[in-house]
Design a protein around this motif. Sequence first.
Motif, PDB file in Angstrom:
ATOM      1  N   VAL A  30      92.628  24.166  70.840  1.00 12.65           N
ATOM      2  CA  VAL A  30      92.634  23.983  72.292  1.00 12.65           C
ATOM      3  C   VAL A  30      91.538  24.823  72.936  1.00 12.65           C
ATOM      4  O   VAL A  30      90.753  24.331  73.760  1.00 12.65           O
ATOM      5  CB  VAL A  30      94.010  24.347  72.887  1.00 12.65           C
ATOM      6  CG1 VAL A  30      93.978  24.250  74.415  1.00 12.65           C
ATOM      7  CG2 VAL A  30      95.098  23.432  72.329  1.00 12.65           C
ATOM      8  N   ALA A  31      91.466  26.088  72.553  1.00 11.41           N
ATOM      9  CA  ALA A  31      90.423  26.981  73.087  1.00 11.41           C
ATOM     10  C   ALA A  31      89.047  26.517  72.637  1.00 11.41           C
ATOM     11  O   ALA A  31      88.068  26.583  73.396  1.00 11.41           O
ATOM     12  CB  ALA A  31      90.682  28.415  72.631  1.00 11.41           C
ATOM     13  N   SER A  32      88.988  26.028  71.404  1.00  8.47           N
ATOM     14  CA  SER A  32      87.721  25.523  70.868  1.00  8.47           C
ATOM     15  C   SER A  32      87.220  24.357  71.707  1.00  8.47           C
ATOM     16  O   SER A  32      86.027  24.268  72.035  1.00  8.47           O
ATOM     17  CB  SER A  32      87.909  25.086  69.420  1.00  8.47           C
ATOM     18  OG  SER A  32      86.754  24.425  68.948  1.00  8.47           O
ATOM     19  N   LEU A  33      88.132  23.431  72.069  1.00  9.27           N
ATOM     20  CA  LEU A  33      87.737  22.264  72.870  1.00  9.27           C
ATOM     21  C   LEU A  33      87.168  22.687  74.216  1.00  9.27           C
ATOM     22  O   LEU A  33      86.161  22.123  74.679  1.00  9.27           O
ATOM     23  CB  LEU A  33      88.954  21.351  73.065  1.00  9.27           C
ATOM     24  CG  LEU A  33      88.743  20.097  73.905  1.00  9.27           C
ATOM     25  CD1 LEU A  33      87.664  19.208  73.299  1.00  9.27           C
ATOM     26  CD2 LEU A  33      90.052  19.319  74.049  1.00  9.27           C
ATOM     27  N   GLU A  34      87.769  23.673  74.853  1.00  8.69           N
ATOM     28  CA  GLU A  34      87.279  24.148  76.150  1.00  8.69           C
ATOM     29  C   GLU A  34      85.872  24.732  76.031  1.00  8.69           C
ATOM     30  O   GLU A  34      85.023  24.521  76.907  1.00  8.69           O
ATOM     31  CB  GLU A  34      88.240  25.196  76.733  1.00  8.69           C
ATOM     32  CG  GLU A  34      89.619  24.641  77.084  1.00  8.69           C
ATOM     33  CD  GLU A  34      89.529  23.472  78.046  1.00  8.69           C
ATOM     34  OE1 GLU A  34      88.759  23.565  79.027  1.00  8.69           O
ATOM     35  OE2 GLU A  34      90.244  22.466  77.823  1.00  8.69           O
ATOM     36  N   TYR A  58      91.296  15.998  68.551  1.00  9.98           N
ATOM     37  CA  TYR A  58      92.187  15.390  67.551  1.00  9.98           C
ATOM     38  C   TYR A  58      93.104  16.456  66.945  1.00  9.98           C
ATOM     39  O   TYR A  58      94.308  16.251  66.809  1.00  9.98           O
ATOM     40  CB  TYR A  58      91.351  14.732  66.467  1.00  9.98           C
ATOM     41  CG  TYR A  58      92.150  13.955  65.451  1.00  9.98           C
ATOM     42  CD1 TYR A  58      92.452  12.617  65.650  1.00  9.98           C
ATOM     43  CD2 TYR A  58      92.610  14.567  64.284  1.00  9.98           C
ATOM     44  CE1 TYR A  58      93.192  11.900  64.717  1.00  9.98           C
ATOM     45  CE2 TYR A  58      93.349  13.867  63.349  1.00  9.98           C
ATOM     46  CZ  TYR A  58      93.635  12.538  63.563  1.00  9.98           C
ATOM     47  OH  TYR A  58      94.377  11.836  62.641  1.00  9.98           O
ATOM     48  N   LYS A  59      92.524  17.612  66.606  1.00 17.01           N
ATOM     49  CA  LYS A  59      93.305  18.692  66.030  1.00 17.01           C
ATOM     50  C   LYS A  59      94.291  19.294  67.041  1.00 17.01           C
ATOM     51  O   LYS A  59      95.311  19.866  66.662  1.00 17.01           O
ATOM     52  CB  LYS A  59      92.375  19.794  65.509  1.00 17.01           C
ATOM     53  CG  LYS A  59      91.537  19.398  64.301  1.00 17.01           C
ATOM     54  CD  LYS A  59      92.392  19.301  63.049  1.00 17.01           C
ATOM     55  CE  LYS A  59      91.535  19.092  61.806  1.00 17.01           C
ATOM     56  NZ  LYS A  59      92.365  19.027  60.578  1.00 17.01           N
ATOM     57  N   SER A  60      93.977  19.115  68.335  1.00 18.84           N
ATOM     58  CA  SER A  60      94.863  19.620  69.395  1.00 18.84           C
ATOM     59  C   SER A  60      95.940  18.601  69.750  1.00 18.84           C
ATOM     60  O   SER A  60      96.702  18.805  70.706  1.00 18.84           O
ATOM     61  CB  SER A  60      94.049  19.933  70.658  1.00 18.84           C
ATOM     62  OG  SER A  60      93.055  20.894  70.390  1.00 18.84           O
ATOM     63  N   PHE A  63      95.095  12.895  71.194  1.00 19.96           N
ATOM     64  CA  PHE A  63      94.538  11.736  70.495  1.00 19.96           C
ATOM     65  C   PHE A  63      93.829  10.751  71.431  1.00 19.96           C
ATOM     66  O   PHE A  63      92.840  10.147  71.050  1.00 19.96           O
ATOM     67  CB  PHE A  63      95.641  11.034  69.707  1.00 19.96           C
ATOM     68  CG  PHE A  63      96.354  11.937  68.747  1.00 19.96           C
ATOM     69  CD1 PHE A  63      95.659  12.548  67.699  1.00 19.96           C
ATOM     70  CD2 PHE A  63      97.705  12.217  68.878  1.00 19.96           C
ATOM     71  CE1 PHE A  63      96.304  13.397  66.812  1.00 19.96           C
ATOM     72  CE2 PHE A  63      98.356  13.062  68.001  1.00 19.96           C
ATOM     73  CZ  PHE A  63      97.661  13.661  66.964  1.00 19.96           C
ATOM     74  N   LYS A  64      94.350  10.607  72.623  1.00 20.05           N
ATOM     75  CA  LYS A  64      93.708   9.716  73.596  1.00 20.05           C
ATOM     76  C   LYS A  64      92.332  10.233  73.971  1.00 20.05           C
ATOM     77  O   LYS A  64      91.360   9.462  74.041  1.00 20.05           O
ATOM     78  CB  LYS A  64      94.590   9.607  74.846  1.00 20.05           C
ATOM     79  CG  LYS A  64      94.124   8.561  75.845  1.00 20.05           C
ATOM     80  CD  LYS A  64      94.288   7.163  75.298  1.00 20.05           C
ATOM     81  CE  LYS A  64      93.854   6.122  76.319  1.00 20.05           C
ATOM     82  NZ  LYS A  64      93.954   4.743  75.772  1.00 20.05           N
ATOM     83  N   GLN A  65      92.235  11.529  74.192  1.00 19.89           N
ATOM     84  CA  GLN A  65      90.953  12.138  74.525  1.00 19.89           C
ATOM     85  C   GLN A  65      90.001  12.076  73.334  1.00 19.89           C
ATOM     86  O   GLN A  65      88.797  11.832  73.490  1.00 19.89           O
ATOM     87  CB  GLN A  65      91.167  13.590  74.958  1.00 19.89           C
ATOM     88  CG  GLN A  65      89.899  14.253  75.504  1.00 19.89           C
ATOM     89  CD  GLN A  65      90.163  15.650  76.037  1.00 19.89           C
ATOM     90  OE1 GLN A  65      91.270  16.153  75.959  1.00 19.89           O
ATOM     91  NE2 GLN A  65      89.145  16.272  76.593  1.00 19.89           N
TER      92      GLN A  65
END
Length: 235
Positions: A30-34, A58-60, A63-65
Amino acid sequence: MLFYACFGFSQQWKDSLQTARKLYKEGKYVASLEKYKAAQKTAPKNVDLSDEMAQSAYKSNEFKQAEKLYKQSSSKKASADQKAKTYHNIGNAKLKQKNYKEAVEAYKEALRNNSKDEETRYNLAEAMKKQKNQDKNQDKNQDNKTKDERQKTQENKQQQQQNKPEEKKQQENQNKEEKQNSEQNQASQKEQKSQLDDKKTDRMLDDLVKKEMETKKKLGSNKGKNKSSKTGKDW
């Protein structure tokens, strides 16, 4: 001055990208995506981080995103192998969303670009199996729904049939009551008519008695006059 500004922006997105990759390796998706999003905002136009961002999403379990990001990157893929990998990932994202039909189509598109990818072929088979089960369950649910509707209709029909004798009885009672009221009204009207006839007859009798008395009175008066004339002396 402009050089330092450009250098500052360049260093900023690179630092964000480095942090994003570090967080991804640590499993902090989640932090990685940000951080990936922050890096993409300040990255040069020719730098596309969609694939890495999609993987973090995907790892967070977003899936839609992830699907959206994979699709975004698919248009920028030039080689068939790259397109195959992207469609494979799109299929995975759709599979996680239980959108099996579209997952099947994505895997098929991946195999069109790389027919030798056994992992994609395996995922395709799994998606087709899940789609078949999903369709079967939907048909079963539809059948159950139809069955429930038929049963409900039958129950309503039976209930109506059960209510018919009671409704018939109520109707008969109502008809009987109306008949009684009608007979009572007729009897009342007949009695009223009879009373009127009796009054009329009484008046007629009274009139006849009066006329008879008047006639007798007249006759009596005439008889007295005639008697006086006959006994009087005429000398």
